[in-house]
Design a protein around this motif. Sequence first.
Motif, PDB file in Angstrom:
ATOM      1  N   ILE A   1      -7.277   7.613  15.796  1.00  0.00           N
ATOM      2  CA  ILE A   1      -6.517   6.366  15.759  1.00  0.00           C
ATOM      3  C   ILE A   1      -6.438   5.840  14.334  1.00  0.00           C
ATOM      4  CG2 ILE A   1      -6.768   3.897  16.286  1.00  0.00           C
ATOM      5  CD1 ILE A   1      -5.321   5.238  18.481  1.00  0.00           C
ATOM      6  N   ARG A   2      -7.558   5.801  13.650  1.00  0.00           N
ATOM      7  CA  ARG A   2      -7.559   5.321  12.262  1.00  0.00           C
ATOM      8  C   ARG A   2      -6.621   6.166  11.396  1.00  0.00           C
ATOM      9  NH1 ARG A   2     -13.369   4.988  13.069  1.00  0.00           N
ATOM     10  NH2 ARG A   2     -13.582   6.903  11.839  1.00  0.00           N
ATOM     11  N   LYS A   3      -6.694   7.479  11.552  1.00  0.00           N
ATOM     12  CA  LYS A   3      -5.859   8.371  10.754  1.00  0.00           C
ATOM     13  C   LYS A   3      -4.374   8.183  11.082  1.00  0.00           C
ATOM     14  CE  LYS A   3      -9.478  11.869  10.304  1.00  0.00           C
ATOM     15  NZ  LYS A   3      -9.943  13.219  10.730  1.00  0.00           N
ATOM     16  N   ALA A   4      -4.067   8.020  12.367  1.00  0.00           N
ATOM     17  CA  ALA A   4      -2.666   7.852  12.769  1.00  0.00           C
ATOM     18  C   ALA A   4      -2.093   6.542  12.226  1.00  0.00           C
ATOM     19  CB  ALA A   4      -2.548   7.878  14.288  1.00  0.00           C
ATOM     20  N   ILE A   5      -2.908   5.491  12.234  1.00  0.00           N
ATOM     21  CA  ILE A   5      -2.427   4.187  11.763  1.00  0.00           C
ATOM     22  C   ILE A   5      -2.160   4.218  10.267  1.00  0.00           C
ATOM     23  CG2 ILE A   5      -3.131   1.782  11.378  1.00  0.00           C
ATOM     24  CD1 ILE A   5      -4.491   1.867  14.128  1.00  0.00           C
ATOM     25  N   ILE A   6      -3.069   4.819   9.489  1.00  0.00           N
ATOM     26  CA  ILE A   6      -2.836   4.817   8.035  1.00  0.00           C
ATOM     27  C   ILE A   6      -1.788   5.856   7.637  1.00  0.00           C
ATOM     28  CG2 ILE A   6      -5.125   3.902   7.573  1.00  0.00           C
ATOM     29  CD1 ILE A   6      -5.935   6.691   6.594  1.00  0.00           C
ATOM     30  N   THR A   7      -1.508   6.805   8.504  1.00  0.00           N
ATOM     31  CA  THR A   7      -0.389   7.721   8.240  1.00  0.00           C
ATOM     32  C   THR A   7       0.932   6.981   8.417  1.00  0.00           C
ATOM     33  OG1 THR A   7      -1.641   9.681   8.921  1.00  0.00           O
ATOM     34  CG2 THR A   7       0.763   9.831   8.994  1.00  0.00           C
ATOM     35  N   LYS A   8       1.002   6.165   9.449  1.00  0.00           N
ATOM     36  CA  LYS A   8       2.230   5.409   9.722  1.00  0.00           C
ATOM     37  C   LYS A   8       2.404   4.242   8.759  1.00  0.00           C
ATOM     38  CE  LYS A   8       4.896   3.536  13.579  1.00  0.00           C
ATOM     39  NZ  LYS A   8       4.934   3.343  15.049  1.00  0.00           N
ATOM     40  N   PHE A   9       1.295   3.594   8.425  1.00  0.00           N
ATOM     41  CA  PHE A   9       1.328   2.450   7.505  1.00  0.00           C
ATOM     42  C   PHE A   9       0.278   2.682   6.425  1.00  0.00           C
ATOM     43  CE2 PHE A   9       2.701   0.739  11.655  1.00  0.00           C
ATOM     44  CZ  PHE A   9       3.958   0.284  11.294  1.00  0.00           C
ATOM     45  N   PRO A  10       0.657   3.438   5.368  1.00  0.00           N
ATOM     46  CA  PRO A  10      -0.312   3.911   4.368  1.00  0.00           C
ATOM     47  C   PRO A  10      -1.047   2.785   3.639  1.00  0.00           C
ATOM     48  CG  PRO A  10       1.778   5.092   4.186  1.00  0.00           C
ATOM     49  CD  PRO A  10       2.024   3.938   5.114  1.00  0.00           C
ATOM     50  N   ARG A  11      -2.296   3.084   3.269  1.00  0.00           N
ATOM     51  CA  ARG A  11      -3.111   2.129   2.517  1.00  0.00           C
ATOM     52  C   ARG A  11      -2.864   2.223   1.018  1.00  0.00           C
ATOM     53  NH1 ARG A  11      -7.406  -0.308   4.999  1.00  0.00           N
ATOM     54  NH2 ARG A  11      -8.597  -0.357   3.063  1.00  0.00           N
ATOM     55  N   GLY A  12      -2.538   3.407   0.517  1.00  0.00           N
ATOM     56  CA  GLY A  12      -2.365   3.554  -0.918  1.00  0.00           C
ATOM     57  C   GLY A  12      -3.657   3.168  -1.629  1.00  0.00           C
ATOM     58  N   ASN A  13      -3.552   2.288  -2.636  1.00  0.00           N
ATOM     59  CA  ASN A  13      -4.719   1.794  -3.372  1.00  0.00           C
ATOM     60  C   ASN A  13      -5.100   0.413  -2.842  1.00  0.00           C
ATOM     61  OD1 ASN A  13      -6.725   1.900  -5.403  1.00  0.00           O
ATOM     62  ND2 ASN A  13      -5.437   0.729  -6.793  1.00  0.00           N
ATOM     63  N   PHE A  14      -5.194   0.308  -1.521  1.00  0.00           N
ATOM     64  CA  PHE A  14      -5.284  -1.003  -0.875  1.00  0.00           C
ATOM     65  C   PHE A  14      -6.473  -1.828  -1.335  1.00  0.00           C
ATOM     66  CE2 PHE A  14      -6.617  -3.790   2.649  1.00  0.00           C
ATOM     67  CZ  PHE A  14      -5.485  -4.584   2.737  1.00  0.00           C
ATOM     68  N   LYS A  15      -7.635  -1.229  -1.458  1.00  0.00           N
ATOM     69  CA  LYS A  15      -8.821  -2.006  -1.810  1.00  0.00           C
ATOM     70  C   LYS A  15      -8.601  -2.848  -3.071  1.00  0.00           C
ATOM     71  CE  LYS A  15     -12.495   0.789   0.272  1.00  0.00           C
ATOM     72  NZ  LYS A  15     -13.723   1.583   0.000  1.00  0.00           N
ATOM     73  N   ASN A  16      -8.126  -2.211  -4.107  1.00  0.00           N
ATOM     74  CA  ASN A  16      -7.900  -2.938  -5.359  1.00  0.00           C
ATOM     75  C   ASN A  16      -6.634  -3.785  -5.314  1.00  0.00           C
ATOM     76  OD1 ASN A  16     -10.161  -2.027  -7.077  1.00  0.00           O
ATOM     77  ND2 ASN A  16      -9.240  -0.009  -6.809  1.00  0.00           N
ATOM     78  N   ASP A  17      -5.605  -3.241  -4.677  1.00  0.00           N
ATOM     79  CA  ASP A  17      -4.329  -3.959  -4.650  1.00  0.00           C
ATOM     80  C   ASP A  17      -4.415  -5.255  -3.856  1.00  0.00           C
ATOM     81  OD1 ASP A  17      -3.217  -1.995  -6.185  1.00  0.00           O
ATOM     82  OD2 ASP A  17      -2.136  -1.019  -4.541  1.00  0.00           O
TER      83      ASP A  17
END
Length: 212
Positions: free
Chosen positions: A148-164
């Motif tokens: 589920i986690r992998k499918a969600i971030i594939t559909k809505f990517p995190r990119g450099n989310f932590k810093n961004d």
Amino acid sequence: MITNINDIKVPDSKIIQNAQEIVKEYGNELIWNHSNRVYLFGEIKGQQDKLNYDKELLYITALFHDLGLTEQYSSDDLRFEVDGANAVRQFLEAYNYNNQDLQLAWDSIALHTTLGVAEHKESNVALLYHGVGMDVMGNNWDQYADDIRKAIITKFPRGNFKNDVIQSFYDGFKHKPETTFGNIKSDVIKYFEPEYPQNNFCSCILRSKWDS
């Protein structure tokens, strides 16, 4: 445990489409992807915990929850969470939502960063809070299957989310750092402006006009 993202039905209606258009117009890719991940994490937790909640309202509040960081919706003197809450209430009023649901939506966004409180409110408020907590800090990580986690971030990517996202927070309220007093966003100000003279609760008490 839900293991297939296809088991999650995202609400689709005219009001949802209009809410999505607002986020696309005034937000950015980071807010769009983050908001959709927040909804999915909240929805999954709601289903797995067998809670009773309004799915359409959960998705709308997920879409709007960070719009208070944008130039369009940011005020000069209110917490960004309140700006987002005011924005969703104004949006929903145009669709004749009843007062109870308006308040529920407002509370969901206004309290989405309020640790120790939001999770004890109504299911809609708690699920938005949990969705945000999972996406930003990994809260309740083990409640979500790896697939589920992998499918969600594939559909809505995190990119450099932590810093961004930290940068996005700062950019959204650096013109009003005083609004972070007493809440977790004061940590963002300290991160970028370590010398900023943040207010202190004990000092507020000691400086009051009371004699003792």
